[in-house]
Scaffold this motif. Structure first.
Motif, PDB file in Angstrom:
ATOM      1  N   ARG A 142      -0.898  15.937   5.850  1.00 53.69           N
ATOM      2  CA  ARG A 142      -0.127  16.040   6.918  1.00 53.69           C
ATOM      3  C   ARG A 142       0.653  17.212   7.140  1.00 53.69           C
ATOM      4  O   ARG A 142       0.868  18.134   6.220  1.00 53.69           O
ATOM      5  N   ASP A 143       0.739  17.510   8.671  1.00 52.96           N
ATOM      6  CA  ASP A 143       1.201  19.050   8.977  1.00 52.96           C
ATOM      7  C   ASP A 143       2.791  18.993   8.764  1.00 52.96           C
ATOM      8  O   ASP A 143       3.236  18.615   9.733  1.00 52.96           O
ATOM      9  N   TYR A 144       3.106  19.672   7.873  1.00 55.61           N
ATOM     10  CA  TYR A 144       4.694  19.813   7.648  1.00 55.61           C
ATOM     11  C   TYR A 144       4.906  20.843   8.878  1.00 55.61           C
ATOM     12  O   TYR A 144       6.217  20.674   9.367  1.00 55.61           O
ATOM     13  N   THR A 145       4.132  21.885   8.836  1.00 55.33           N
ATOM     14  CA  THR A 145       4.679  22.883  10.166  1.00 55.33           C
ATOM     15  C   THR A 145       4.857  22.201  11.459  1.00 55.33           C
ATOM     16  O   THR A 145       5.974  22.231  12.092  1.00 55.33           O
ATOM     17  N   TRP A 204       0.757  -1.296  -0.061  1.00 57.73           N
ATOM     18  CA  TRP A 204      -0.082  -0.042  -0.025  1.00 57.73           C
ATOM     19  C   TRP A 204       0.870   1.370  -0.075  1.00 57.73           C
ATOM     20  O   TRP A 204       0.685   2.091  -0.794  1.00 57.73           O
ATOM     21  N   PHE A 205       1.886   1.303   0.795  1.00 55.26           N
ATOM     22  CA  PHE A 205       2.910   2.331   0.606  1.00 55.26           C
ATOM     23  C   PHE A 205       3.312   2.549  -0.484  1.00 55.26           C
ATOM     24  O   PHE A 205       3.943   3.832  -0.760  1.00 55.26           O
ATOM     25  N   ASP A 206       3.793   1.697  -1.451  1.00 59.10           N
ATOM     26  CA  ASP A 206       4.021   1.997  -2.755  1.00 59.10           C
ATOM     27  C   ASP A 206       3.103   2.326  -3.848  1.00 59.10           C
ATOM     28  O   ASP A 206       3.728   2.378  -4.916  1.00 59.10           O
ATOM     29  N   THR A 207       1.868   2.769  -3.255  1.00 60.27           N
ATOM     30  CA  THR A 207       0.934   2.955  -4.346  1.00 60.27           C
ATOM     31  C   THR A 207       0.848   4.599  -4.291  1.00 60.27           C
ATOM     32  O   THR A 207       0.938   5.215  -3.399  1.00 60.27           O
ATOM     33  N   PRO A 208       0.507   5.200  -5.469  1.00 64.66           N
ATOM     34  CA  PRO A 208       0.220   6.653  -5.270  1.00 64.66           C
ATOM     35  C   PRO A 208      -1.031   7.227  -4.530  1.00 64.66           C
ATOM     36  O   PRO A 208      -0.921   8.310  -3.941  1.00 64.66           O
ATOM     37  N   TYR A 209      -1.898   6.102  -4.130  1.00 63.15           N
ATOM     38  CA  TYR A 209      -3.218   6.240  -3.595  1.00 63.15           C
ATOM     39  C   TYR A 209      -2.749   6.848  -2.032  1.00 63.15           C
ATOM     40  O   TYR A 209      -3.529   7.473  -1.435  1.00 63.15           O
ATOM     41  N   TYR A 210      -1.689   6.098  -1.449  1.00 61.03           N
ATOM     42  CA  TYR A 210      -1.289   6.054  -0.246  1.00 61.03           C
ATOM     43  C   TYR A 210      -1.015   7.499   0.006  1.00 61.03           C
ATOM     44  O   TYR A 210      -1.254   8.366   1.012  1.00 61.03           O
ATOM     45  N   HIS A 211      -0.260   8.190  -0.819  1.00 64.64           N
ATOM     46  CA  HIS A 211       0.259   9.533  -0.797  1.00 64.64           C
ATOM     47  C   HIS A 211      -0.802  10.677  -0.893  1.00 64.64           C
ATOM     48  O   HIS A 211      -0.615  11.748  -0.236  1.00 64.64           O
ATOM     49  N   ILE A 212      -1.725  10.253  -1.531  1.00 62.47           N
ATOM     50  CA  ILE A 212      -3.087  11.221  -2.041  1.00 62.47           C
ATOM     51  C   ILE A 212      -3.871  11.254  -0.375  1.00 62.47           C
ATOM     52  O   ILE A 212      -4.129  12.163  -0.180  1.00 62.47           O
TER      53      ILE A 212
END
Length: 254
Positions: free
Chosen positions: A36-39, A23-31
């Motif tokens: 996520r809060d970068y600050t 799952w972590f290797d799919t583009p949908y995970y990142h979508i």
């Protein structure tokens, strides 16, 4: 919520690959997790590096770095940083940001590193997703063995009691036009999140799971591994840990 877990697709053979490597290797995970809060992440890195009083030339390992957001920021602070992750896709994407003092590599966290680091960070609940419980201890030993004599390690894990108290059993989250249908529950000592959605003309179903490890579980493993637990914090501002109130379980050890 669960964060950085790497599960297996429903129709994939368990023997084909580790379940946390699909799952972590799919583009949908990142979508799904793009908001996520970068600050907040940068605030945590500022606080933890100041707390550890790391020298300017410190070598840092971001273990299970994903696409490298923490590693990139740490490098911007002047440190020599290596980002390591099991996901080849994530390392490939992160590597576009590499420079003389920022490196990325594919690495299994259960294995001791070839070189030693002044600090090793395992962030955003990137622990506890192995099928074999013994791999948790193996990972802790590998982290410990990859530190310099004066080095420190940090594991940033979810606070299980807080997560369970605030668990949302079902919800639908729409990101980039994709409706992600989420179900969360506790079963067999693990917190599960089922993710179902339709995208690009296909139906997908993934299951994240992470062990419901509490502070006492980590303390027991660390004692067995000969690790000294130095400090415990409950959030990214490094405030005191409270079992039922803190959002995070942040452990500093050597």
């Amino acid at each position: 919520m669960l964060e950085n877990q790497k599960p297996i697709t429903q129709n994939q053979s368990p023997n084909q690959t580790n379940w946390f490597a699909s799952w972590f290797d799919t583009p949908y995970y990142h979508i799904l997790y793009k908001d996520r809060d970068y600050t907040e992440a940068q605030l945590f890195m500022d606080n933890i590096t100041q707390y550890l009083n790391l020298p300017e030339e410190a070598k840092i390992l971001d273990l299970a770095c994903g696409k490298g957001r923490h590693a990139i920021y740490l490098n911007s602070l002047g440190y020599e940083v290596t980002g390591a992750d099991l996901s080849e896709n994530s390392i490939k994407e992160a590597s576009q940001f590499a420079n003389e003092k920022l490196h990325f590599k594919v690495h299994d966290m259960r294995e001791t590193c070839d070189e030693k680091y002044d600090a090793i960070f395992n962030l955003f609940t990137s622990f506890g997703y192995f099928e074999n419980d013994a791999d948790n201890l193996t990972t802790l030993k590998a982290i410990h063995n990859s530190l310099t004599e004066t080095g420190f390690a940090c594991i940033d894990f979810m606070n299980v009691d807080y997560v369970l108290e605030n668990l949302v059993p079902e919800e639908t989250k729409t990101v980039d036009g994709i409706d992600f249908h989420l179900k969360r529950y506790l079963k067999d000592g693990h917190i599960f999140k089922e993710i179902a959605f339709e995208a690009d003309g296909q139906n997908f179903h993934f299951t994240e799971k992470v062990q419901a490890l509490r502070l006492e579980d980590f303390e027991q493993m660390m004692e067995e591994a000969g690790i000294y637990l130095l400090d415990i914090f409950g959030d990214y501002k490094l405030r005191k840990f409270y079992k039922n109130q803190s959002e995070r379980l942040i452990m500093i050890f050597k």
